[in-house]
Structure formats: C-alpha cells, structure tokens
Scaffold this motif. Structure first.
Motif, PDB file in Angstrom:
ATOM      1  N   GLY A 168      -5.713  -4.433   9.737  1.00  0.00           N
ATOM      2  CA  GLY A 168      -6.924  -5.031  10.252  1.00  0.00           C
ATOM      3  C   GLY A 168      -8.143  -4.324   9.726  1.00  0.00           C
ATOM      4  N   SER A 169      -9.261  -4.618  10.326  1.00  0.00           N
ATOM      5  CA  SER A 169     -10.528  -4.005   9.950  1.00  0.00           C
ATOM      6  C   SER A 169     -10.894  -2.924  10.949  1.00  0.00           C
ATOM      7  CB  SER A 169     -11.638  -5.056   9.894  1.00  0.00           C
ATOM      8  OG  SER A 169     -11.375  -6.025   8.903  1.00  0.00           O
ATOM      9  N   VAL A 170     -11.347  -1.811  10.429  1.00  0.00           N
ATOM     10  CA  VAL A 170     -11.700  -0.683  11.275  1.00  0.00           C
ATOM     11  C   VAL A 170     -12.864   0.060  10.640  1.00  0.00           C
ATOM     12  CG1 VAL A 170     -10.063   0.872  10.145  1.00  0.00           C
ATOM     13  CG2 VAL A 170     -10.780   1.328  12.502  1.00  0.00           C
ATOM     14  N   GLN A 171     -13.681   0.672  11.449  1.00  0.00           N
ATOM     15  CA  GLN A 171     -14.782   1.475  10.938  1.00  0.00           C
ATOM     16  C   GLN A 171     -14.275   2.820  10.449  1.00  0.00           C
ATOM     17  OE1 GLN A 171     -17.779   1.760  13.991  1.00  0.00           O
ATOM     18  NE2 GLN A 171     -18.622  -0.251  13.503  1.00  0.00           N
ATOM     19  N   ALA A 172     -14.987   3.374   9.492  1.00  0.00           N
ATOM     20  CA  ALA A 172     -14.631   4.690   8.988  1.00  0.00           C
ATOM     21  C   ALA A 172     -14.540   5.688  10.132  1.00  0.00           C
ATOM     22  CB  ALA A 172     -15.649   5.152   7.957  1.00  0.00           C
ATOM     23  N   GLY A 173     -13.513   6.507  10.070  1.00  0.00           N
ATOM     24  CA  GLY A 173     -13.256   7.456  11.132  1.00  0.00           C
ATOM     25  C   GLY A 173     -12.303   6.951  12.188  1.00  0.00           C
ATOM     26  N   GLY A 174     -12.013   5.671  12.149  1.00  0.00           N
ATOM     27  CA  GLY A 174     -11.121   5.082  13.112  1.00  0.00           C
ATOM     28  C   GLY A 174      -9.666   5.253  12.739  1.00  0.00           C
ATOM     29  N   ASP A 175      -8.806   4.734  13.588  1.00  0.00           N
ATOM     30  CA  ASP A 175      -7.369   4.878  13.423  1.00  0.00           C
ATOM     31  C   ASP A 175      -6.674   3.522  13.449  1.00  0.00           C
ATOM     32  OD1 ASP A 175      -7.516   7.556  15.874  1.00  0.00           O
ATOM     33  OD2 ASP A 175      -7.954   7.626  13.723  1.00  0.00           O
ATOM     34  N   LEU A 176      -5.558   3.449  12.765  1.00  0.00           N
ATOM     35  CA  LEU A 176      -4.688   2.291  12.813  1.00  0.00           C
ATOM     36  C   LEU A 176      -3.250   2.757  12.757  1.00  0.00           C
ATOM     37  CD1 LEU A 176      -6.265  -0.350  10.386  1.00  0.00           C
ATOM     38  CD2 LEU A 176      -6.052  -0.560  12.861  1.00  0.00           C
ATOM     39  N   ARG A 177      -2.374   1.988  13.352  1.00  0.00           N
ATOM     40  CA  ARG A 177      -0.954   2.260  13.268  1.00  0.00           C
ATOM     41  C   ARG A 177      -0.252   1.051  12.680  1.00  0.00           C
ATOM     42  NH1 ARG A 177       3.746   2.661  17.852  1.00  0.00           N
ATOM     43  NH2 ARG A 177       5.011   4.305  16.886  1.00  0.00           N
TER      44      ARG A 177
ATOM     45  N   VAL B 152      -3.745  11.433   1.478  1.00  0.00           N
ATOM     46  CA  VAL B 152      -3.732  11.106   2.897  1.00  0.00           C
ATOM     47  C   VAL B 152      -3.178  12.227   3.755  1.00  0.00           C
ATOM     48  CG1 VAL B 152      -3.499   8.661   2.348  1.00  0.00           C
ATOM     49  CG2 VAL B 152      -1.455  10.021   2.838  1.00  0.00           C
ATOM     50  N   LYS B 153      -2.814  13.318   3.132  1.00  0.00           N
ATOM     51  CA  LYS B 153      -2.212  14.427   3.866  1.00  0.00           C
ATOM     52  C   LYS B 153      -3.179  14.956   4.920  1.00  0.00           C
ATOM     53  CE  LYS B 153       0.799  16.424   1.656  1.00  0.00           C
ATOM     54  NZ  LYS B 153       1.566  17.119   0.593  1.00  0.00           N
ATOM     55  N   GLY B 154      -2.631  15.174   6.093  1.00  0.00           N
ATOM     56  CA  GLY B 154      -3.447  15.630   7.206  1.00  0.00           C
ATOM     57  C   GLY B 154      -4.060  14.510   8.008  1.00  0.00           C
ATOM     58  N   ARG B 155      -3.989  13.293   7.487  1.00  0.00           N
ATOM     59  CA  ARG B 155      -4.549  12.138   8.178  1.00  0.00           C
ATOM     60  C   ARG B 155      -3.496  11.094   8.530  1.00  0.00           C
ATOM     61  NH1 ARG B 155      -7.912   8.912   5.636  1.00  0.00           N
ATOM     62  NH2 ARG B 155      -7.175   9.435   3.526  1.00  0.00           N
ATOM     63  N   PHE B 156      -2.542  10.890   7.639  1.00  0.00           N
ATOM     64  CA  PHE B 156      -1.503   9.882   7.841  1.00  0.00           C
ATOM     65  C   PHE B 156      -0.192  10.554   8.203  1.00  0.00           C
ATOM     66  CE2 PHE B 156      -3.237   6.283   4.907  1.00  0.00           C
ATOM     67  CZ  PHE B 156      -4.463   6.369   5.532  1.00  0.00           C
TER      68      PHE B 156
ATOM     69  N   LEU C 173       3.445   3.939  10.215  1.00  0.00           N
ATOM     70  CA  LEU C 173       2.470   4.769   9.526  1.00  0.00           C
ATOM     71  C   LEU C 173       1.256   4.892  10.424  1.00  0.00           C
ATOM     72  CD1 LEU C 173       1.826   6.305   6.869  1.00  0.00           C
ATOM     73  CD2 LEU C 173       0.587   4.247   6.142  1.00  0.00           C
ATOM     74  N   GLN C 174       1.082   6.065  10.996  1.00  0.00           N
ATOM     75  CA  GLN C 174      -0.099   6.348  11.790  1.00  0.00           C
ATOM     76  C   GLN C 174      -1.197   6.807  10.850  1.00  0.00           C
ATOM     77  OE1 GLN C 174      -0.644   6.016  15.234  1.00  0.00           O
ATOM     78  NE2 GLN C 174      -2.763   6.418  14.604  1.00  0.00           N
ATOM     79  N   MET C 175      -2.302   6.102  10.844  1.00  0.00           N
ATOM     80  CA  MET C 175      -3.409   6.393   9.954  1.00  0.00           C
ATOM     81  C   MET C 175      -4.603   6.817  10.795  1.00  0.00           C
ATOM     82  SD  MET C 175      -3.049   3.322   7.149  1.00  0.00           S
ATOM     83  CE  MET C 175      -3.638   2.086   8.300  1.00  0.00           C
ATOM     84  N   ASN C 176      -5.000   8.058  10.622  1.00  0.00           N
ATOM     85  CA  ASN C 176      -6.114   8.617  11.371  1.00  0.00           C
ATOM     86  C   ASN C 176      -7.269   8.945  10.437  1.00  0.00           C
ATOM     87  OD1 ASN C 176      -4.561   8.625  13.795  1.00  0.00           O
ATOM     88  ND2 ASN C 176      -3.637  10.584  13.198  1.00  0.00           N
ATOM     89  N   SER C 177      -8.452   9.008  11.008  1.00  0.00           N
ATOM     90  CA  SER C 177      -9.654   9.367  10.253  1.00  0.00           C
ATOM     91  C   SER C 177      -9.772   8.554   8.974  1.00  0.00           C
ATOM     92  CB  SER C 177      -9.646  10.867   9.940  1.00  0.00           C
ATOM     93  OG  SER C 177      -9.582  11.638  11.122  1.00  0.00           O
TER      94      SER C 177
ATOM     95  N   LYS D 263     -10.863   6.354   5.874  1.00  0.00           N
ATOM     96  CA  LYS D 263     -11.988   6.378   4.960  1.00  0.00           C
ATOM     97  C   LYS D 263     -12.054   5.062   4.203  1.00  0.00           C
ATOM     98  CE  LYS D 263     -11.193  11.317   4.108  1.00  0.00           C
ATOM     99  NZ  LYS D 263     -10.909  12.336   3.061  1.00  0.00           N
ATOM    100  N   SER D 264     -13.205   4.792   3.618  1.00  0.00           N
ATOM    101  CA  SER D 264     -13.369   3.559   2.869  1.00  0.00           C
ATOM    102  C   SER D 264     -12.368   3.464   1.720  1.00  0.00           C
ATOM    103  CB  SER D 264     -14.792   3.424   2.337  1.00  0.00           C
ATOM    104  OG  SER D 264     -15.125   4.509   1.488  1.00  0.00           O
ATOM    105  N   GLU D 265     -12.024   4.589   1.120  1.00  0.00           N
ATOM    106  CA  GLU D 265     -11.071   4.581   0.025  1.00  0.00           C
ATOM    107  C   GLU D 265      -9.642   4.284   0.456  1.00  0.00           C
ATOM    108  OE1 GLU D 265     -12.393   9.021   0.336  1.00  0.00           O
ATOM    109  OE2 GLU D 265     -13.236   7.040   0.796  1.00  0.00           O
ATOM    110  N   ASP D 266      -9.407   4.211   1.755  1.00  0.00           N
ATOM    111  CA  ASP D 266      -8.101   3.812   2.256  1.00  0.00           C
ATOM    112  C   ASP D 266      -7.940   2.297   2.285  1.00  0.00           C
ATOM    113  OD1 ASP D 266      -7.205   6.474   2.796  1.00  0.00           O
ATOM    114  OD2 ASP D 266      -8.378   6.462   4.647  1.00  0.00           O
ATOM    115  N   THR D 267      -9.005   1.578   2.016  1.00  0.00           N
ATOM    116  CA  THR D 267      -8.945   0.124   2.008  1.00  0.00           C
ATOM    117  C   THR D 267      -7.968  -0.352   0.946  1.00  0.00           C
ATOM    118  OG1 THR D 267     -11.203  -0.137   2.830  1.00  0.00           O
ATOM    119  CG2 THR D 267     -10.256  -1.985   1.625  1.00  0.00           C
ATOM    120  N   ALA D 268      -6.976  -1.124   1.364  1.00  0.00           N
ATOM    121  CA  ALA D 268      -5.940  -1.595   0.454  1.00  0.00           C
ATOM    122  C   ALA D 268      -4.988  -2.503   1.208  1.00  0.00           C
ATOM    123  CB  ALA D 268      -5.160  -0.419  -0.142  1.00  0.00           C
ATOM    124  N   MET D 269      -4.135  -3.165   0.450  1.00  0.00           N
ATOM    125  CA  MET D 269      -2.996  -3.833   1.034  1.00  0.00           C
ATOM    126  C   MET D 269      -1.888  -2.796   1.162  1.00  0.00           C
ATOM    127  SD  MET D 269      -1.961  -6.867   2.133  1.00  0.00           S
ATOM    128  CE  MET D 269      -2.859  -8.133   1.236  1.00  0.00           C
ATOM    129  N   TYR D 270      -1.339  -2.686   2.340  1.00  0.00           N
ATOM    130  CA  TYR D 270      -0.288  -1.706   2.596  1.00  0.00           C
ATOM    131  C   TYR D 270       1.060  -2.400   2.698  1.00  0.00           C
ATOM    132  CZ  TYR D 270      -3.591   2.064   3.330  1.00  0.00           C
ATOM    133  OH  TYR D 270      -4.563   3.024   3.151  1.00  0.00           O
TER     134      TYR D 270
END
Length: 123
Positions: A10-19, A65-69, A82-86, A88-95
């Motif tokens: 989904g869409s999230v603001q920088a600094g946010g988290d997704l699982r 992504v070390k330390g964040r994912f 995959l827990q994705m924390n903090s 960043k814009s560069e994390d934008t991608a199809m996973y």
C-alpha cells in the motif's frame, strides 16, 4: 506447483511501517528457500531478504534494508512475512515473494513467484 500470494502492500508516508504477508500453498515452506524481492520501474529485481529453510536456516537481509526490515515465518500457517519499518522513498517498489531450491540472491534460484504487491512510500 507452489502458489504464493502476497498481500499487505500500500501507500505509506516516509518513516512509516508496513507488514507484507506471503501465503504459500501446495507445499510446505520447509521444502523451499523463501525470499522477498523488489523491483522498481526501470530497475533490476533485487533481493531484499532470504529465509534459508533448506540450507543453513539463516535469515538474511540486504544491506539496503538491514536494521529496518525483518523476514519471518509462521510454519503452522505456512506463511512468510516481511516487516518493513522506517520506510524510505527508495523502498518504493513492487515486492514479490519467491520460493526455490537455491537460497541465494539471484532470481534464477527461485522457481515460484507471487504476483507482487505494490509498496509506495511518499514524503
């Protein structure tokens, strides 16, 4: 064949988290190495994290992504996460989640792929 279905993007603001979740069907996750890959437009698909279930059993994450994912599994539910924390814009991608028999960083080691789930990080 193994079936994998990702969800949680989904869409999230920088600094946010997704699982992200990956539901694995038709075979046990114990029989495969499992991995998360991502691909941004115009870029090569790159490995994000690996669960070496048929090898060492180690959990590995890419330096980017070390330390964040965090990659994790629930064997009882036959699911990969995959827990994705903090974020960043560069994390934008199809996973994508993937299953295969060679637990390395290359896409060629994975025979089965999910359809992908989009992650968009805005600032």
């Amino acid at each position: 064949q193994v079936e994998l279905v990702e969800s949680g993007g989904g869409s999230v603001q920088a600094g946010g988290d997704l699982r992200l979740s990956c539901t694995v069907s038709r075979d046990s996750i114990d029989n495969h190495c499992l991995a998360w890959f991502r691909q941004a437009p115009g870029k090569e698909r790159e490995v994000v994290a690996i669960a070496n279930n048929i090898g060492s059993g180690a959990l590995w994450t890419a330096d980017s992504v070390k330390g964040r994912f965090i990659i994790s599994q629930d064997k009882a539910k036959n699911m990969l996460y995959l827990q994705m924390n903090s974020l960043k814009s560069e994390d934008t991608a199809m996973y994508y989640c993937a299953a295969g028999f060679r637990c390395g960083p290359l896409t060629s080691g994975y025979s089965y792929w999910g359809q992908g789930t989009q992650v968009t990080v805005s600032s």
